[in-house]
Write an enzyme that holds these catalytic residues in place. Structure first.
Site, mmCIF file in Angstrom:
data_model
loop_
_atom_site.group_PDB
_atom_site.id
_atom_site.type_symbol
_atom_site.label_atom_id
_atom_site.label_comp_id
_atom_site.label_asym_id
_atom_site.label_seq_id
_atom_site.Cartn_x
_atom_site.Cartn_y
_atom_site.Cartn_z
ATOM 1 N N SER A 117 -8.858 0.229 5.915
ATOM 2 C CA SER A 117 -8.241 -0.538 4.840
ATOM 3 C C SER A 117 -9.091 -0.410 3.586
ATOM 4 O O SER A 117 -10.309 -0.190 3.650
ATOM 5 C CB SER A 117 -8.152 -2.010 5.245
ATOM 6 N N ASP A 136 0.774 -1.244 0.000
ATOM 7 C CA ASP A 136 0.000 0.000 0.000
ATOM 8 C C ASP A 136 0.804 1.292 0.000
ATOM 9 O O ASP A 136 0.600 2.168 -0.834
ATOM 10 C CB ASP A 136 -0.930 0.013 1.220
#
Length: 562
Positions: free
Chosen positions: A470, A124
């Site tokens: 998330s 990420d």
């Protein structure tokens, strides 16, 4: 075209003989040192599947750089896996790692006077960090995304890491056995590659392609697909073309490009982290861009990709359906994106036109059959979030929720309450003390949100936090509440029983005082729960800006002057 090499200041002339001598020890010769030096910055690690394969891809990138007339030198940086650290104190390191990666790329490129760079990214925070470093340096840059993981399989269905987190909640609720949980755990992640929905990694890969910094249709290629090697070599050749043209990264990082990236994130119902990272990239590129600009784009952009976490399909399905190019083509045709240059030398429209799309694909729809009329998130403001917050709209149809607050200081307390079955339908779960300063580090709440879904409460409760979510989170969730509790935000004064109203259509998030009495009479000196000491987190907390500004680190003096 002959261009001046930045690396000449490090390598040319009699007085630079010591530098040349040391580099010759690595196997380079005079001919190599007379060429442009290209930093191949690798975020490879054995610490998780997302970046596991990047070491091999780097060899193909370097071959492409050599074929293009440059000399590649590989450097490495750190990476922190969100999926592995989720739900622990280790998750505090995640967003902080974005700044550390950015700093480390900037430092090595300054320290070695490189001429250009290719950054290999996977998990990420490595992707926005690559774009942020490129914006700071303004060197010819190509970002190469390692690609998504293949889906796992169990019980006749495809699996992603999202299914594992939700299975944890189902297990706690008694809906599945320990043996069934183990089956999901063992099957969900079959090999290398980033998490396989439109979670944060794939969202940011989409965004950097829309920004023009990454070659379109390359990021979509799955991590273990044979064609990834050729794409990596092409990225190496591409950066040399950029160097000869004198095209630094800021050539591409315009306001229009940021709008394109916001549209791409919104149209694919991507991660709310995309908001945070686009603000940070804009800040590093010195382009004025705010959460209201992102909201403006999201409000006019329908969701046209049926992707997890809210949809049916995974990232490999997306690749087979034509990938982000097919999404861009629709948004360009509708005037929701504007044509712009990319690192390939072709424009967005030219790149999008090159990709074939199967007639029978069901992953990407036309705008006349949009899955949602507006993008996968919205910006809200109100008495609970004067500086703004982000509501996630993927995976549900709700636009309004009103209910009593259940307040928790920190993620662990809220997760325990969910697992104990004490959260009721209609509740608004409030998790505070998890912002950039209060965390420190702004943890993601996937453990809690997935547990709520696993217990069957995903459609019946709302969750509000000054932390993050998330990309795998879905449900009526509000994050990035600013100001955060630790800096005096109203979320620090909420008490159990206060009534909170979240109204997406009105763009508001309001709180009405409950049994604890008026908000004005409550404490204003909120102190976040004690955290294990860590020097890097303490330094981050002193210097980090608000989530509404991308949670970038700024000099302390600048922060105090605000």
């Amino acid at each position: 075209m002959t261009r001046e090499r930045r690396s000449a200041r490090m390598l040319d002339g009699p007085d630079r003989a010591p530098a040349r001598a040391m580099l010759k020890a690595t196997g380079l010769g005079d001919d190599d040192l007379a060429k442009p030096i290209v930093a191949v910055v690798n975020t490879w690690t054995e610490g998780g599947p997302c970046n596991l394969h990047l070491r091999g891809l780097a060899e193909h990138v370097k071959a492409g750089v050599r074929a293009g007339g440059g000399t590649p030198i590989e450097w490495n940086t750190i990476a922190v896996s969100d999926g592995i650290s989720m739900g622990t104190d280790g998750m505090r390191a995640s967003l902080v790692s974005r700044e550390v990666i950015t700093d480390s790329i900037e430092l090595v490129c300054i320290g070695h006077s490189v001429d250009a760079l290719v950054v290999l990214v996977g998990c990420d925070k490595t992707i926005p960090a690559a774009a942020m470093a490129a914006a700071r340096l303004d060197l010819p840059t190509v970002i190469l995304y390692g690609g998504p993981i293949a889906p796992g399989h169990a019980g006749g269905k495809d699996l992603t890491i999202q299914d594992v987190f939700e299975a944890v909640g189902a297990h706690a609720a008694g809906a599945i056995t320990s043996a069934q949980l183990r089956v999901v755990e063992d099957a969900a992640c079959p090999g290398a590659g980033a998490c396989g929905g439109q979670y944060t990694a794939n969202t940011m890969a989409t965004a950097v392609a829309a920004l023009g910094l990454a070659p379109i249709a390359v990021g979509d290629i799955p991590a273990t697909a044979p064609e990834k090697a050729g794409a990596a070599r092409a990225a190496g050749e591409m950066v040399m073309t950029q160097w000869r043209a004198g095209a630094g990264a800021r050539t591409f990082l315009t306001r229009a490009a940021l709008d394109n990236a916001a549209a791409a994130v919104a149209g694919t119902a991507g991660s709310t982290n995309g908001v945070l990272h686009l603000l940070a990239i804009a800040r590093e590129a010195a382009v004025p861009y705010t959460i209201d600009d992102i909201d403006r784009v999201a409000a006019r952009t329908p969701v046209i990709a049926d992707l997890k976490p809210g949809g049916r399909f995974n990232a490999v399905d997306m690749y087979r359906a034509g990938g982000v190019a097919a999404v861009f083509r629709r948004l360009l045709d509708a005037g929701l994106m504007t044509d712009a240059p990319t690192v390939s030398g072709r424009s967005l429209a030219e790149e999008a036109a090159r990709v074939a799309e199967p007639d029978s694909q069901k992953v990407i729809v036309g705008l006349d059959h949009a899955l949602k009329p507006r993008g996968g998130f919205a910006i809200l403001r109100g008495s609970l979030a004067p500086e703004g917050c982000v509501v996630k709209l993927a995976g549900h149809g709700k636009l309004l929720h009103r209910g009593p607050a259940r307040v928790f200081d920190g993620e662990e307390a809220s997760f325990a309450a969910v697992q104990a079955g004490t959260i009721a339908k209609g509740d608004v779960v409030v998790i505070r003390g998890e912002g950039p300063v209060g965390g420190p580090g702004m943890r993601e709440m996937l453990g809690v949100t997935a547990a709520l879904v696993g217990r069957g409460l995903g459609d019946d409760v709302a969750l509000i936090t000054d932390g993050r979510f998330s990309g795998a989170t879905h449900g009526f969730m509000v994050g990035h509440v600013a100001p955060e509790a630790a800096t005096g935000g109203p979320i620090g004064r909420i008490a159990d029983g206060d009534v909170i109203t979240i109204d997406v259509e009105a763009g508001t998030i309001e709180v009405e005082a409950g049994p604890a009495g008026p908000m004005s009479g409550r404490r204003t000196d909120y102190t976040p729960p004690a955290r294990p000491p860590a020097r890097v987190l303490e330094r981050y907390a002193r210097n980090v800006a608000s989530a509404s500004e991308g949670a970038v680190t700024i000099p302390l003096a600048a922060k105090e002057s605000k």
